[in-house]
Design an enzyme around this catalytic site. Structure first.
Site, PDB file in Angstrom:
ATOM      1  N   CYS A   2       0.813  -1.208   0.000  1.00  0.00           N
ATOM      2  CA  CYS A   2       0.000   0.000   0.000  1.00  0.00           C
ATOM      3  C   CYS A   2       0.854   1.269   0.000  1.00  0.00           C
ATOM      4  CB  CYS A   2      -0.878   0.035   1.240  1.00  0.00           C
ATOM      5  SG  CYS A   2      -1.869  -1.427   1.425  1.00  0.00           S
ATOM      6  N   ARG A  27       5.633  -0.397  -5.888  1.00  0.00           N
ATOM      7  CA  ARG A  27       5.496  -1.169  -4.659  1.00  0.00           C
ATOM      8  C   ARG A  27       4.497  -2.319  -4.797  1.00  0.00           C
ATOM      9  NH1 ARG A  27       7.027   2.156   0.029  1.00  0.00           N
ATOM     10  NH2 ARG A  27       5.660   0.901   1.301  1.00  0.00           N
ATOM     11  N   TRP A  76      -2.947  -2.813  -1.451  1.00  0.00           N
ATOM     12  CA  TRP A  76      -2.529  -4.191  -1.726  1.00  0.00           C
ATOM     13  C   TRP A  76      -3.331  -5.038  -0.745  1.00  0.00           C
ATOM     14  CZ3 TRP A  76       0.333  -8.066   0.951  1.00  0.00           C
ATOM     15  CH2 TRP A  76       0.857  -9.078   0.141  1.00  0.00           C
ATOM     16  N   ASN A 102      -2.164   2.362   5.704  1.00  0.00           N
ATOM     17  CA  ASN A 102      -1.244   1.252   5.431  1.00  0.00           C
ATOM     18  C   ASN A 102      -1.069   0.479   6.737  1.00  0.00           C
ATOM     19  OD1 ASN A 102      -0.868   2.317   2.938  1.00  0.00           O
ATOM     20  ND2 ASN A 102       1.295   2.826   3.199  1.00  0.00           N
ATOM     21  N   GLY A 103      -0.973  -0.841   6.655  1.00  0.00           N
ATOM     22  CA  GLY A 103      -0.761  -1.638   7.864  1.00  0.00           C
ATOM     23  C   GLY A 103      -1.960  -2.549   8.115  1.00  0.00           C
ATOM     24  N   GLU A 477      18.803 -17.788  -5.746  1.00  0.00           N
ATOM     25  CA  GLU A 477      18.390 -16.449  -6.168  1.00  0.00           C
ATOM     26  C   GLU A 477      17.976 -16.454  -7.647  1.00  0.00           C
ATOM     27  OE1 GLU A 477      17.409 -13.897  -4.915  1.00  0.00           O
ATOM     28  OE2 GLU A 477      17.676 -12.292  -6.370  1.00  0.00           O
ATOM     29  N   LYS A 481      14.289 -15.292  -8.870  1.00  0.00           N
ATOM     30  CA  LYS A 481      14.032 -14.210  -9.832  1.00  0.00           C
ATOM     31  C   LYS A 481      13.092 -14.672 -10.932  1.00  0.00           C
ATOM     32  CE  LYS A 481      14.925 -11.113  -8.353  1.00  0.00           C
ATOM     33  NZ  LYS A 481      15.568 -11.054  -7.075  1.00  0.00           N
ATOM     34  N   GLU A 484       9.494 -15.120  -9.684  1.00  0.00           N
ATOM     35  CA  GLU A 484       8.708 -13.937  -9.326  1.00  0.00           C
ATOM     36  C   GLU A 484       8.332 -13.070 -10.517  1.00  0.00           C
ATOM     37  OE1 GLU A 484      12.374 -11.281  -7.436  1.00  0.00           O
ATOM     38  OE2 GLU A 484      10.383 -11.076  -6.593  1.00  0.00           O
ATOM     39  N   HIS A 500      20.030 -37.046  -4.673  1.00  0.00           N
ATOM     40  CA  HIS A 500      19.223 -37.625  -3.592  1.00  0.00           C
ATOM     41  C   HIS A 500      17.732 -37.464  -3.844  1.00  0.00           C
ATOM     42  CE1 HIS A 500      22.795 -38.401  -1.286  1.00  0.00           C
ATOM     43  NE2 HIS A 500      23.187 -37.146  -1.472  1.00  0.00           N
ATOM     44  N   LYS A 599       6.704  -4.454  -3.177  1.00  0.00           N
ATOM     45  CA  LYS A 599       8.118  -4.121  -2.984  1.00  0.00           C
ATOM     46  C   LYS A 599       8.503  -4.151  -1.509  1.00  0.00           C
ATOM     47  CE  LYS A 599      12.196  -2.801  -4.271  1.00  0.00           C
ATOM     48  NZ  LYS A 599      13.050  -3.904  -4.778  1.00  0.00           N
TER      49      LYS A 599
END
Ligand code: F6R
Length: 604
Positions: A2, A27, A76, A102-103, A477, A481, A484, A500, A599
């Site tokens: 948000c 974001r 969001w 926000n929150g 990583e 990437k 996402e 294994h 973000k």
């Protein structure tokens, strides 16, 4: 996640709010909204839209209005689906109070039930709406007083901006656990959850602390505590795409500079030392630490896994890397000789912040490696090192990651030289670190080749990434990437573990990306690649320049220059970032705004 923007001043054009809000698009969000006080009509006009800010903009321009103050928001979804009704701003029963938040309000159910019994009518499924009704309950003509009373009943986190048509010449903003900054300009004041929103208006800002309430009026502002005015050190241009098609590509390409800045002034080559001003206050205490627990999330955690190898090899300090989200839910064996290190680009990640709070409560020294100056984690920790990588806008972290690796190498040098690392080794690491930006420029020259390879591999729906030792976290990583931003299923594995289990998945439709520089584990990497080839698996390798024999083993090779083993990850990750970027673009995705992701993840 948000975003909040608010404005009060002489300009009465809400376009200011729309363009500020667009600077927060990076974001991640799923709806947007605005509320504007119109002085002629003494009314607050409110608009909301599901989806992009451009949809809100379209609605606004079909019947524009003017006024000030105004508040804007990108949401969001956490409580209630992404819809127009759940988008912010929300309002009270009388349509007097409009609020963006926000929150998360943790006790919203209990508050909502109470307010409903008192006659309040709710429209949305959000936790936020209870704030409007609570403020309404306490409102007697003075907005800040009503906000102050209401917040006493709230449990959770918030950054809020509130306006009222019955007390119209002000924005009231308050914060607990979710960032808010106040921007100060001639005859105007702004409020935002992120400096990127307002940096083109002003670089004079005040960061609000938890439990503070700010009251902004057209010619003045007031906070319940005296606070120094700070200066933002980067300009609006740094937060623009500058001709690149995406922020992500821009940020990948600017890595030589973003790893050079954290090194600037921090190396004393002839003494083989790292000079880290932010650690000065705890320098002596650090000599006595016998364990280091590192907490971080996502990409930042992968940087820490590389850091674990660096720190253990060169300082002898046992290191444990823990996902922040797990840290406070397991029994931590910490003592006064343990330090906790939090690594975070945004400095606002709720899980990491909570881990730090938990450690502080136990009296443990907490350090930070943070990119955003003045962010909550940077202020909550006892000491730390800034990345100085500049603002990172792309949701997928790239330049922040390589700057985290660079800073962790500096920390290794710093702690290593306090302990067993020799002068000669210190000088070698310091000298090589200075060469890394130039070597990175070399790696970036492979962009066109990586783009071609992305074309070749883009249609595979599964990819295996493998590496060992320093490059095992890079395998993770690389997989992270491509998941996402290109939505390709990928596994990031220790190459030695493949046999294994995951080898069972390998065939001609499940290619492997092998990170196999010429280092101490290269021969072992070769064994894993032979095993893959024996099962008709395709291999794309990232290898060291001069390694010609690998061409006989794998299908495709991207070369990186030779460097010290501990610094290899700073180079080897770059082709993987470019690969993920181009696969995402070729698959037709908006790589700067991956679906369902944000973000700065400011919720637990
Ligand atoms: C991945 C990504 C996330 C973040 C994670 C931690 O590209 O961006 O996985 O790395 O959310 O964020 P910070 O570093 O801000 O704590």
């Amino acid at each position: 996640m948000c975003g909040i923007v608010g404005y009060i001043g002489k300009k009465d054009n809400p376009q200011i709010g729309l363009s500020a809000l667009k600077r927060l698009e990076y974001r991640g969000y799923d709806s947007a909204g605005m509320a504007v006080f119109n002085p002629e009509k003494q009314e607050i006009f409110c608009l909301k839209a599901k989806g992009k800010i451009s949809e809100l903009e379209r609605k606004f321009y079909s019947a524009p209005f003017s006024g000030s103050p105004f508040i804007f928001h990108t949401r969001w979804a956490t409580h209630g689906e992404a819809s127009e009704i759940n988008a912010h701003p929300h309002w009270d029963c009388q349509k007097n109070i409009f609020l963006v938040h926000n929150g998360i309000i943790e006790n919203y159910q209990e508050l909502k039930e109470k307010l409903e019994k008192e006659g309040h009518k709710f429209q949305s499924e959000t936790d936020t709406e209870v704030l409007c009704h609570l403020i309404e309950k306490y409102f007697q003509g003075n907005l800040e007083e009503a906000v102050r009373q209401a917040l006493k009943e709230v449990r959770g986190t918030y950054g809020i901006a509130v306006i009222s048509k019955k007390d119209p010449q002000k924005i009231v903003a308050a914060k607990l656990g979710s960032p808010l900054i106040l921007g100060i300009n001639q005859d105007e004041f702004l409020i935002a959850s992120d400096p990127a929103a307002i940096v083109s208006h002003t670089r004079q800002v005040i960061t609000l602390d938890d439990n503070e309430i700010a009251v902004l009026s057209p010619n003045n502002f007031f906070i319940l505590k005296e606070k120094p005015i700070e200066k933002i050190e980067w300009d609006a241009g740094e937060a623009q795409k500058q001709g690149f098609s995406h922020f992500m590509l821009k940020e990948i390409m600017e890595q030589p500079e973003s790893i050079e800045t954290p090194l600037r002034g921090r190396l004393i080559i002839d003494q083989g030392l790292a000079k880290l001003g932010g650690l000065e206050p705890v320098k002596e205490r650090l000599k006595g630490i016998e364990r280091l627990n590192i907490v971080a999330c996502g990409t930042a955690r992968h940087a820490c896994l590389v850091g674990e190898y660096m720190l253990e090899e060169y300082t002898g300090i046992p290191v444990e890397v823990e996902a922040s989200s797990e840290f406070r839910y397991r029994k931590q064996i910490l003592d006064k000789k343990t330090a906790v290190l939090a690594v975070s680009q945004s400095g606002e990640t709720a899980d990491t912040l909570e881990a730090i709070k938990e450690a502080k409560e136990k009296g443990i020294m907490c350090l930070g490696v943070v990119n955003v100056v003045g962010s909550t984690i940077s202020r909550e920790t006892d000491a730390g090192i800034y990345n100085h990588a500049g603002p990172e806008i792309g949701v997928a972290s790239t330049k922040a990651f390589t700057s985290q690796l660079t800073v962790l190498a500096l920390l290794t040098l710093f702690l290593g030289r306090q302990r067993e690392m020799s002068l000669v080794m210190g000088q070698r690491i310091a000298k090589e670190l200075l060469r890394i930006p130039e070597l990175m420029r070399e790696v970036l020259k492979s962009e066109a080749q990586v783009k071609e390879l992305a074309q070749k591999y883009k249609d595979f729906n599964n990819l295996m990434y493998i590496g060992r030792k320093y490059n095992y976290p890079i395998a993770r990583e690389g997989a992270h990437k491509i998941k996402e931003i290109a939505y390709v299923h990928a596994e990031g594995m220790r190459a030695g573990e493949l046999k294994h289990c995951e080898l069972a998945l390998i065939d001609e439709n499940f290619p492997t990306i092998a990170i196999c520089p010429s280092d101490s584990v290269y021969d072992k990497m070769k064994n894993a690649m032979e095993e893959i080839k024996a099962r008709q698996g395709k291999i794309l390798a990232v290898a060291t320049e001069g390694n010609n024999e690998i061409k006989n083993l794998v299908d495709d090779v991207i070369y990186i220059p030779k460097t010290l083993e501990m610094l290899t990850p700073i180079l080897s990750v770059v082709p993987l970032q470019l690969f993920a970027y181009y696969v995402g673009v070729l698959r037709g995705y908006d790589v700067d705004h991956p679906k369902n992701l944000a973000k700065a993840v400011t919720v637990e």
